[in-house]
Write a protein that holds these residues in place. Sequence first.
Motif, mmCIF file in Angstrom:
data_model
loop_
_atom_site.group_PDB
_atom_site.id
_atom_site.type_symbol
_atom_site.label_atom_id
_atom_site.label_comp_id
_atom_site.label_asym_id
_atom_site.label_seq_id
_atom_site.Cartn_x
_atom_site.Cartn_y
_atom_site.Cartn_z
ATOM 1 N N PHE A 57 -2.459 10.088 7.421
ATOM 2 C CA PHE A 57 -3.115 9.625 6.194
ATOM 3 C C PHE A 57 -2.431 8.347 5.731
ATOM 4 C CE2 PHE A 57 0.518 12.054 4.821
ATOM 5 C CZ PHE A 57 1.019 11.350 3.734
ATOM 6 N N VAL A 58 -3.055 7.653 4.766
ATOM 7 C CA VAL A 58 -2.464 6.452 4.168
ATOM 8 C C VAL A 58 -2.643 6.524 2.650
ATOM 9 C CG1 VAL A 58 -2.436 3.934 4.081
ATOM 10 C CG2 VAL A 58 -3.106 5.093 6.199
ATOM 11 N N ARG A 59 -1.574 6.308 1.906
ATOM 12 C CA ARG A 59 -1.673 6.164 0.455
ATOM 13 C C ARG A 59 -2.227 4.769 0.173
ATOM 14 N NH1 ARG A 59 3.551 7.909 1.715
ATOM 15 N NH2 ARG A 59 3.990 10.091 1.192
ATOM 16 N N VAL A 60 -3.309 4.667 -0.592
ATOM 17 C CA VAL A 60 -3.948 3.359 -0.778
ATOM 18 C C VAL A 60 -3.956 2.881 -2.224
ATOM 19 C CG1 VAL A 60 -5.396 3.556 1.274
ATOM 20 C CG2 VAL A 60 -6.232 4.442 -0.912
ATOM 21 N N ILE A 119 -6.779 2.536 -12.081
ATOM 22 C CA ILE A 119 -5.952 2.704 -10.888
ATOM 23 C C ILE A 119 -5.323 1.366 -10.525
ATOM 24 C CG2 ILE A 119 -7.326 4.637 -10.032
ATOM 25 C CD1 ILE A 119 -8.557 2.722 -7.992
ATOM 26 N N ILE A 120 -4.189 1.427 -9.855
ATOM 27 C CA ILE A 120 -3.447 0.218 -9.494
ATOM 28 C C ILE A 120 -3.022 0.292 -8.029
ATOM 29 C CG2 ILE A 120 -2.608 -0.195 -11.841
ATOM 30 C CD1 ILE A 120 0.035 1.106 -11.046
ATOM 31 N N PRO A 121 -2.702 -0.854 -7.439
ATOM 32 C CA PRO A 121 -2.204 -0.841 -6.060
ATOM 33 C C PRO A 121 -0.856 -0.133 -5.969
ATOM 34 C CG PRO A 121 -2.966 -3.030 -6.689
ATOM 35 C CD PRO A 121 -2.908 -2.224 -7.945
ATOM 36 N N ILE A 122 -0.507 0.272 -4.773
ATOM 37 C CA ILE A 122 0.793 0.890 -4.526
ATOM 38 C C ILE A 122 1.876 -0.178 -4.709
ATOM 39 C CG2 ILE A 122 2.235 2.071 -2.846
ATOM 40 C CD1 ILE A 122 -0.168 3.699 -3.628
ATOM 41 N N ASP A 123 2.902 0.122 -5.509
ATOM 42 C CA ASP A 123 3.986 -0.830 -5.697
ATOM 43 C C ASP A 123 5.323 -0.166 -5.366
ATOM 44 O OD1 ASP A 123 4.458 0.833 -7.851
ATOM 45 O OD2 ASP A 123 3.737 -0.596 -9.352
ATOM 46 N N ASP A 124 6.361 -0.967 -5.372
ATOM 47 C CA ASP A 124 7.684 -0.472 -4.979
ATOM 48 C C ASP A 124 8.203 0.581 -5.955
ATOM 49 O OD1 ASP A 124 10.004 -0.946 -3.051
ATOM 50 O OD2 ASP A 124 11.010 -1.219 -4.980
ATOM 51 N N VAL A 139 12.026 12.095 4.870
ATOM 52 C CA VAL A 139 10.907 11.213 5.178
ATOM 53 C C VAL A 139 11.063 9.900 4.418
ATOM 54 C CG1 VAL A 139 9.336 13.145 5.575
ATOM 55 C CG2 VAL A 139 9.449 12.096 3.303
ATOM 56 N N ASN A 140 10.447 8.851 4.944
ATOM 57 C CA ASN A 140 10.454 7.536 4.304
ATOM 58 C C ASN A 140 9.040 7.237 3.807
ATOM 59 O OD1 ASN A 140 10.801 4.900 3.488
ATOM 60 N ND2 ASN A 140 10.843 4.058 5.565
ATOM 61 N N VAL A 141 8.832 7.385 2.505
ATOM 62 C CA VAL A 141 7.469 7.209 1.972
ATOM 63 C C VAL A 141 7.046 5.747 1.977
ATOM 64 C CG1 VAL A 141 7.694 9.252 0.516
ATOM 65 C CG2 VAL A 141 8.225 7.006 -0.442
ATOM 66 N N LYS A 142 8.004 4.823 2.159
ATOM 67 C CA LYS A 142 7.660 3.406 2.216
ATOM 68 C C LYS A 142 7.237 2.964 3.616
ATOM 69 C CE LYS A 142 10.608 2.116 -1.689
ATOM 70 N NZ LYS A 142 11.676 1.220 -2.201
ATOM 71 N N ASP A 143 7.220 3.890 4.525
ATOM 72 C CA ASP A 143 6.737 3.606 5.881
ATOM 73 C C ASP A 143 5.306 3.075 5.802
ATOM 74 O OD1 ASP A 143 5.770 3.682 8.485
ATOM 75 O OD2 ASP A 143 6.702 5.593 8.974
ATOM 76 N N GLY A 144 5.080 1.907 6.388
ATOM 77 C CA GLY A 144 3.756 1.290 6.326
ATOM 78 C C GLY A 144 2.660 2.112 6.961
ATOM 79 N N LEU A 196 0.079 1.887 1.895
ATOM 80 C CA LEU A 196 -0.459 0.530 1.934
ATOM 81 C C LEU A 196 0.157 -0.257 0.781
ATOM 82 C CD1 LEU A 196 -2.528 -1.387 3.280
ATOM 83 C CD2 LEU A 196 -4.210 -0.550 1.631
ATOM 84 N N GLN A 197 1.296 -0.898 1.073
ATOM 85 C CA GLN A 197 2.043 -1.580 0.027
ATOM 86 C C GLN A 197 1.848 -3.089 0.065
ATOM 87 O OE1 GLN A 197 6.236 -0.773 0.088
ATOM 88 N NE2 GLN A 197 6.580 -1.428 -2.005
ATOM 89 N N THR A 198 1.130 -3.601 1.032
ATOM 90 C CA THR A 198 0.898 -5.035 1.105
ATOM 91 C C THR A 198 -0.014 -5.448 -0.046
ATOM 92 O OG1 THR A 198 -1.004 -4.657 2.548
ATOM 93 C CG2 THR A 198 1.105 -5.068 3.612
ATOM 94 N N LYS A 199 -0.174 -6.755 -0.251
ATOM 95 C CA LYS A 199 -1.076 -7.241 -1.294
ATOM 96 C C LYS A 199 -2.494 -6.793 -0.955
ATOM 97 C CE LYS A 199 1.549 -11.245 -2.849
ATOM 98 N NZ LYS A 199 1.554 -12.702 -3.055
#
Length: 425
Positions: free
Chosen positions: A196-199, A380-385, A408-413, A417-420
């Motif tokens: 899955f991907v968090r978006v 809703i907002i984009p995924i941020d750090d 686990v590393n939740v910041k794993d791409g 989806l943490q990009t702009k």
Amino acid sequence: MISRLIDLLPKWTGQNILRSLASATRRSATYRFAVRFCIGLVSILVLTLVFDGHAVATSESSNQLSSLINQFKLPKSSTIQLLETVGLFIGGIIFCIVLDRWFSNRSAQSSNTPLAEQARRLKQLKIGYPEGMTNLEVLRTQGLLETRLRPYGLSVTWTSFLSASSLIEALSNGTIDFCGGGGTASIFSQAADHVFVRVAKEKYTAPKGQAILVPENSSIQTIADLKGKKIAFDKGSSAHYVLVRSLEKVGLDFSDIEPVYLTQPEALPRFRRGEVDAWVIWVPYTATQARNAYPGRSIADLESIFGDKASVEVPTYYYAIPELVRDYPDLLKVILEEVNEAGAWAKKQELEAAQRMAEHHEIDPSIVSTLQQHSAERAIIPIDDQSLTALQHQANIFRDLNLIPERVNVKDGTYSLQTKQNWTY
């Protein structure tokens, strides 16, 4: 243009006939021009008669064609009128050609956009939702997404699930393409190698959206009184994390209570019968206005446990299959925009209800002020750090409690989806 007019006719006029006519009109530009020319020819004959009806001369003749020609002979005084009519006819033909070309180009552009192409490839969008998740409930009942995507021939199906963990599992096995749910479930799913991907995430979490309930006649008054008690909650859900953090706040360990792992529908009858001492629940099972007759009383909620950090500590995320992120980015953008639209609509309704209550002094004016602020912001907002840092803190706690097999590393791409992100609303 003729073909577009045929397409716009009501369905009840005979869909099979209409499809045949539409197909025929699309076969060649020559056919369409011939239709326009015939219409123009009829028009000029009618207009000529209107302009100079007195000039019609009837004469007997054995030659029918000659009689028709004589019928439309015009006197010299009608020459200017005839030229004006011919000009009108030619102008009409040119206008029809230009208009038809404009419609054709616009249709071609619309059908060749990335969104249209992605919609044609996907054909059907499958969305999962947990009962009581406001934004998705509004999106489904208002039909916002269906309205937006219908011109592209993409259908939308909806399936309800009992928990966020079951939603993400459904993403992983391909049952659904998009869903929303608590962030805690994604930690357990990531540890279980689900795909899955968090978006995106919701900007605000309802401060009363989760609570710890005890029976009305219970001797339990505070969180500290939960020591040694049977507590029901859905394993791997946000309720799990809320319980861990609430115990930590009063100096208790998770081992100090007796966990009873139950889904919320399973826990409800057992709570009613007094088989558990407390129950950690989330919307819609909290004693909100919609559940004002629900048994039990709250000894803690998100606001009392986390204060103004509830939205960061207990977030709601939106999830998608990797293919939707990778191969259908324009479609994902539309989905997120419409989820935000649904959230804005829900905020507006909540604010209006609160304002009516404030007018009758049934609610604290500060609540109305807070809702006014929220209603002017994104749903809703984009995924941020910051979001992922808080979620990583959750993951570390569960690993330290040996509730997940590995860190686990939740910041794993692969999972976030943490990009702009190319979506704004």
